[in-house]
Every structure is written in C-alpha cells, then in structure tokens.
Design an enzyme around this catalytic site. Sequence first.
Site, PDB file in Angstrom:
ATOM      1  N   ASP A  15       0.848  -1.196   0.000  1.00  0.00           N
ATOM      2  CA  ASP A  15       0.000   0.000   0.000  1.00  0.00           C
ATOM      3  C   ASP A  15       0.882   1.244   0.000  1.00  0.00           C
ATOM      4  O   ASP A  15       0.957   1.985   0.989  1.00  0.00           O
ATOM      5  CB  ASP A  15      -0.968  -0.049   1.186  1.00  0.00           C
ATOM      6  CG  ASP A  15      -1.974  -1.189   1.027  1.00  0.00           C
ATOM      7  OD1 ASP A  15      -2.357  -1.481  -0.125  1.00  0.00           O
ATOM      8  OD2 ASP A  15      -2.356  -1.791   2.036  1.00  0.00           O
ATOM      9  N   LYS A  37       0.749  -7.909  -2.867  1.00  0.00           N
ATOM     10  CA  LYS A  37      -0.602  -7.445  -3.216  1.00  0.00           C
ATOM     11  C   LYS A  37      -0.548  -6.000  -3.703  1.00  0.00           C
ATOM     12  O   LYS A  37      -0.096  -5.105  -2.992  1.00  0.00           O
ATOM     13  CB  LYS A  37      -1.523  -7.555  -1.995  1.00  0.00           C
ATOM     14  CG  LYS A  37      -2.980  -7.244  -2.320  1.00  0.00           C
ATOM     15  CD  LYS A  37      -3.877  -7.565  -1.160  1.00  0.00           C
ATOM     16  CE  LYS A  37      -4.057  -6.428  -0.202  1.00  0.00           C
ATOM     17  NZ  LYS A  37      -4.729  -5.247  -0.751  1.00  0.00           N
ATOM     18  N   ASP A  64      -5.251  -6.673  -6.531  1.00  0.00           N
ATOM     19  CA  ASP A  64      -6.441  -6.522  -5.678  1.00  0.00           C
ATOM     20  C   ASP A  64      -7.242  -5.300  -6.108  1.00  0.00           C
ATOM     21  O   ASP A  64      -7.244  -4.274  -5.436  1.00  0.00           O
ATOM     22  CB  ASP A  64      -5.983  -6.413  -4.214  1.00  0.00           C
ATOM     23  CG  ASP A  64      -7.144  -6.318  -3.244  1.00  0.00           C
ATOM     24  OD1 ASP A  64      -8.253  -6.778  -3.579  1.00  0.00           O
ATOM     25  OD2 ASP A  64      -6.942  -5.780  -2.141  1.00  0.00           O
ATOM     26  N   LEU A  65      -7.927  -5.431  -7.259  1.00  0.00           N
ATOM     27  CA  LEU A  65      -8.727  -4.298  -7.750  1.00  0.00           C
ATOM     28  C   LEU A  65     -10.218  -4.539  -7.533  1.00  0.00           C
ATOM     29  O   LEU A  65     -11.039  -3.712  -7.886  1.00  0.00           O
ATOM     30  CB  LEU A  65      -8.411  -4.031  -9.234  1.00  0.00           C
ATOM     31  CG  LEU A  65      -6.953  -3.635  -9.520  1.00  0.00           C
ATOM     32  CD1 LEU A  65      -6.740  -3.395 -11.016  1.00  0.00           C
ATOM     33  CD2 LEU A  65      -6.550  -2.393  -8.728  1.00  0.00           C
ATOM     34  N   LYS A  66     -10.568  -5.672  -6.991  1.00  0.00           N
ATOM     35  CA  LYS A  66     -11.965  -6.016  -6.643  1.00  0.00           C
ATOM     36  C   LYS A  66     -12.931  -5.637  -7.776  1.00  0.00           C
ATOM     37  O   LYS A  66     -13.793  -4.773  -7.633  1.00  0.00           O
ATOM     38  CB  LYS A  66     -12.376  -5.356  -5.324  1.00  0.00           C
ATOM     39  CG  LYS A  66     -11.494  -5.784  -4.161  1.00  0.00           C
ATOM     40  CD  LYS A  66     -12.017  -5.305  -2.827  1.00  0.00           C
ATOM     41  CE  LYS A  66     -11.134  -5.758  -1.682  1.00  0.00           C
ATOM     42  NZ  LYS A  66      -9.823  -5.054  -1.601  1.00  0.00           N
ATOM     43  N   ASP A  69     -18.583  -5.251 -12.165  1.00  0.00           N
ATOM     44  CA  ASP A  69     -19.127  -4.494 -13.296  1.00  0.00           C
ATOM     45  C   ASP A  69     -19.986  -5.452 -14.118  1.00  0.00           C
ATOM     46  O   ASP A  69     -20.219  -6.596 -13.696  1.00  0.00           O
ATOM     47  CB  ASP A  69     -17.964  -3.924 -14.141  1.00  0.00           C
ATOM     48  CG  ASP A  69     -18.317  -2.587 -14.782  1.00  0.00           C
ATOM     49  OD1 ASP A  69     -19.404  -2.521 -15.398  1.00  0.00           O
ATOM     50  OD2 ASP A  69     -17.532  -1.640 -14.679  1.00  0.00           O
ATOM     51  N   PRO A  71     -20.751  -8.294 -16.844  1.00  0.00           N
ATOM     52  CA  PRO A  71     -19.885  -9.434 -17.129  1.00  0.00           C
ATOM     53  C   PRO A  71     -18.838  -9.177 -18.217  1.00  0.00           C
ATOM     54  O   PRO A  71     -17.668  -9.528 -18.061  1.00  0.00           O
ATOM     55  CB  PRO A  71     -20.880 -10.533 -17.552  1.00  0.00           C
ATOM     56  CG  PRO A  71     -22.127 -10.195 -16.797  1.00  0.00           C
ATOM     57  CD  PRO A  71     -22.176  -8.689 -16.768  1.00  0.00           C
ATOM     58  N   THR A  73     -17.358  -6.414 -19.204  1.00  0.00           N
ATOM     59  CA  THR A  73     -16.264  -5.532 -18.766  1.00  0.00           C
ATOM     60  C   THR A  73     -15.308  -6.273 -17.839  1.00  0.00           C
ATOM     61  O   THR A  73     -14.078  -6.154 -17.958  1.00  0.00           O
ATOM     62  CB  THR A  73     -16.866  -4.287 -18.061  1.00  0.00           C
ATOM     63  OG1 THR A  73     -17.736  -3.650 -18.996  1.00  0.00           O
ATOM     64  CG2 THR A  73     -15.808  -3.313 -17.617  1.00  0.00           C
ATOM     65  N   THR A 128     -15.520  -6.266   4.786  1.00  0.00           N
ATOM     66  CA  THR A 128     -15.481  -6.358   6.256  1.00  0.00           C
ATOM     67  C   THR A 128     -15.727  -5.006   6.932  1.00  0.00           C
ATOM     68  O   THR A 128     -15.911  -4.947   8.136  1.00  0.00           O
ATOM     69  CB  THR A 128     -14.130  -6.935   6.730  1.00  0.00           C
ATOM     70  OG1 THR A 128     -13.087  -6.247   6.047  1.00  0.00           O
ATOM     71  CG2 THR A 128     -14.027  -8.417   6.434  1.00  0.00           C
ATOM     72  N   ARG A 189      -2.834  -9.122  12.757  1.00  0.00           N
ATOM     73  CA  ARG A 189      -1.971  -8.286  13.593  1.00  0.00           C
ATOM     74  C   ARG A 189      -1.067  -9.150  14.452  1.00  0.00           C
ATOM     75  O   ARG A 189      -1.512 -10.170  14.972  1.00  0.00           O
ATOM     76  CB  ARG A 189      -2.826  -7.386  14.514  1.00  0.00           C
ATOM     77  CG  ARG A 189      -3.589  -6.304  13.753  1.00  0.00           C
ATOM     78  CD  ARG A 189      -2.635  -5.242  13.220  1.00  0.00           C
ATOM     79  NE  ARG A 189      -3.309  -4.218  12.437  1.00  0.00           N
ATOM     80  CZ  ARG A 189      -3.412  -4.226  11.098  1.00  0.00           C
ATOM     81  NH1 ARG A 189      -2.912  -5.223  10.405  1.00  0.00           N
ATOM     82  NH2 ARG A 189      -3.999  -3.231  10.467  1.00  0.00           N
ATOM     83  N   GLN A 198      -8.599  -1.445  11.390  1.00  0.00           N
ATOM     84  CA  GLN A 198      -9.157  -2.787  11.180  1.00  0.00           C
ATOM     85  C   GLN A 198     -10.000  -3.125  12.406  1.00  0.00           C
ATOM     86  O   GLN A 198      -9.534  -3.017  13.526  1.00  0.00           O
ATOM     87  CB  GLN A 198      -8.036  -3.837  11.013  1.00  0.00           C
ATOM     88  CG  GLN A 198      -7.178  -3.643   9.778  1.00  0.00           C
ATOM     89  CD  GLN A 198      -7.806  -4.227   8.521  1.00  0.00           C
ATOM     90  OE1 GLN A 198      -9.018  -4.453   8.459  1.00  0.00           O
ATOM     91  NE2 GLN A 198      -7.005  -4.452   7.502  1.00  0.00           N
ATOM     92  N   ARG A 219       0.667  -3.063   6.974  1.00  0.00           N
ATOM     93  CA  ARG A 219       1.364  -2.168   7.893  1.00  0.00           C
ATOM     94  C   ARG A 219       2.112  -2.891   9.004  1.00  0.00           C
ATOM     95  O   ARG A 219       3.173  -2.441   9.424  1.00  0.00           O
ATOM     96  CB  ARG A 219       0.353  -1.169   8.479  1.00  0.00           C
ATOM     97  CG  ARG A 219      -0.121  -0.177   7.440  1.00  0.00           C
ATOM     98  CD  ARG A 219      -1.350   0.544   7.889  1.00  0.00           C
ATOM     99  NE  ARG A 219      -2.501  -0.347   7.972  1.00  0.00           N
ATOM    100  CZ  ARG A 219      -3.711   0.034   8.346  1.00  0.00           C
ATOM    101  NH1 ARG A 219      -3.917   1.284   8.683  1.00  0.00           N
ATOM    102  NH2 ARG A 219      -4.710  -0.831   8.382  1.00  0.00           N
TER     103      ARG A 219
HETATM  104  O1  C5P Z   1      -2.082  -2.754   6.695  1.00  0.00           O
HETATM  105  P1  C5P Z   1      -3.070  -3.887   6.783  1.00  0.00           P
HETATM  106  O2  C5P Z   1      -2.432  -5.206   7.213  1.00  0.00           O
HETATM  107  O3  C5P Z   1      -4.308  -3.543   7.558  1.00  0.00           O
HETATM  108  O4  C5P Z   1      -3.486  -4.097   5.251  1.00  0.00           O
HETATM  109  C1  C5P Z   1      -4.497  -4.971   4.874  1.00  0.00           C
HETATM  110  C2  C5P Z   1      -4.678  -4.957   3.387  1.00  0.00           C
HETATM  111  O5  C5P Z   1      -5.774  -5.802   3.080  1.00  0.00           O
HETATM  112  C3  C5P Z   1      -4.994  -3.591   2.787  1.00  0.00           C
HETATM  113  O6  C5P Z   1      -4.384  -3.544   1.495  1.00  0.00           O
HETATM  114  C4  C5P Z   1      -6.495  -3.591   2.666  1.00  0.00           C
HETATM  115  O7  C5P Z   1      -6.973  -2.818   1.603  1.00  0.00           O
HETATM  116  C5  C5P Z   1      -6.787  -5.069   2.392  1.00  0.00           C
HETATM  117  N1  C5P Z   1      -8.122  -5.513   2.772  1.00  0.00           N
HETATM  118  C6  C5P Z   1      -8.629  -5.394   4.061  1.00  0.00           C
HETATM  119  N2  C5P Z   1      -9.883  -5.844   4.355  1.00  0.00           N
HETATM  120  C7  C5P Z   1     -10.636  -6.397   3.416  1.00  0.00           C
HETATM  121  C8  C5P Z   1     -10.136  -6.545   2.119  1.00  0.00           C
HETATM  122  C9  C5P Z   1      -8.866  -6.087   1.831  1.00  0.00           C
HETATM  123  O8  C5P Z   1      -7.947  -4.907   4.925  1.00  0.00           O
HETATM  124  N3  C5P Z   1     -11.832  -6.848   3.741  1.00  0.00           N
END
Ligand code: C5P
Length: 243
Positions: A15, A37, A64-66, A69, A71, A73, A128, A189, A198, A219
């Site tokens: 990130d 990622k 990870d562009l999720k 749209d 089908p 596209t 989430t 974590r 989170q 992070r």
């Molecule tokens: O820094 P951290 O460990 O919180 O990063 C988690 C990564 O996972 C980030 O890139 C975040 O966008 C991604 N993510 C998330 N929760 C989701 C889906 C993706 O934290 N439900």
Amino acid sequence: MAEKKGFPLLAVALDVTSLTEVREIVSRLPVGEVVFKVGKQLFVAQGPEAVRAIQSAGGRCLLDLKFYDIPHTVEMAVAEATRLGVWGMTLHALGGRRMLEAAKEAARKTAREKGVSVPYLFAVTIPTSMDASTLKEVGITTPLEVSVLHLADLAIRSGIDGVVASPLEATILRKALGPRFLIMTPGIRISEYPGDDQRRVASPTKALDAGADLLVMGRSILNTPNPEQTTRDILALLKNFSS
Ligand code: C5P
C-alpha cells in the site's frame, strides 16, 4: 487450513504510491515465499508498471482491484490482468453468477493462449467494513452472516477459487462450506497497532487455525524497523504451525 501444496501463506500488501518504494520493499523480502498485493492506491498511481516491477524482481503479484461491473467488462479486465501474468486477482461476488463465470472463463482462456498459469480468482463477499446498519442503508436486510455464506457459496459454485474473509468469517465459512476452496484473510496483527482502522483482527496463527490459507499483511510488516526479519519470523511461525 486446507491442504494446498506449495501455496504461499503470506501476501504482503504494497500500500504505497511509488515504484521506488515497490522496488525497495520487494528487493528486501523473500520474493519466492510471499506474494505481493497491488491494490487500488498503487495501481491508480503506477498502473501495470507496478506489476512489472514485482515480476522483474522474481515476485508474484496479487492484483487486488476487486472487479465489479457488467460481465463483459469484467471478462475483459480479467483477460488483461491474465496477460500481465498476475498470480491472482480479486473481484466481488455481488457481481453475480454470470460475471463470476465470465471472469473464470477469461482467466482460463487467456492463460491457455499466453501459455501462463491460470491466475487464482478470489471473491469478496460482504466487505469487512460493512455491518448490519451499513447493509440496511443499501437495502440489504438479510443477516450479515447469511449474506456472506450465500455469496461465498455462489462464488465457489461459479468456479471462483477462493474468498476474502475476516478471520471470524473464515471459521464460519470453513465449517459451512468445507475444504473445497481457498480463504484469503486480511486484518492480521502481530501486536497492537496504534490508531488501527481494522475492526476484526486476529494473530497469524489464529487465522490459520480458523481455516485461512493466505494471510494478507501490510502495515504490521512494512512499518516495523526490519520488515525483512518480521516477514521471515512470520513465515517461520506459519510454516511451523501448518506442518
Ligand atoms: O495494513 P493492513 O495489514 O491492515 O493491510 C491490509 C490490506 O488488506 C490492505 O491492502 C487492505 O486494503 C486489504 N483488505 C482489508 N480488508 C478487506 C479486504 C482487503 O484490509 N476486507
């Protein structure tokens, strides 16, 4: 945890915004043992060059562009990502069966044409960050857990390889849907993270115990004084736990 030989246990979330940061991080981490990622921030800033920077250092990319749209596209976007040679990518189960099947077919067909491995497709069910009240805002009144299970089941039946889920959801999904799919789990974590955004977090081993196959960490690796050592320590812990 499901038995998937040679499958990476850790995805490091890049990130960041610049290619210099990407190259710096990738050069310091064990490239063969993790996947990197690339999310919206980095892709919007740098585009496919971010993917190439990872690949030219020998790394694998999880895009990870999720996608969500119509089908056609999504089919075209998945084909382009497959052409780029990504290891895996994400899309929304809410796009429905036709979108999910079109994505899988595009990945298979393009990989065959290019002679590369078929990328893994992971579906997000309910993000989430959403709870019962935010779902109600958008008109979804089914209990959260029911929606998550329903969408995961739909994704798997549509040929998608796995789902993105919180550690808490991983337990529920494994119990209800069995071992026939992969679970990717963010929200990991290793210690208290100041100002954490989170909501539902778990330790790496707790997540594996809950049935996760691939942990996403950003992070809490990259903001430590020695990300390389932190990554090695986490990998050792995970390998030890899953062997
Ligand atoms: O820094 P951290 O460990 O919180 O990063 C988690 C990564 O996972 C980030 O890139 C975040 O966008 C991604 N993510 C998330 N929760 C989701 C889906 C993706 O934290 N439900």
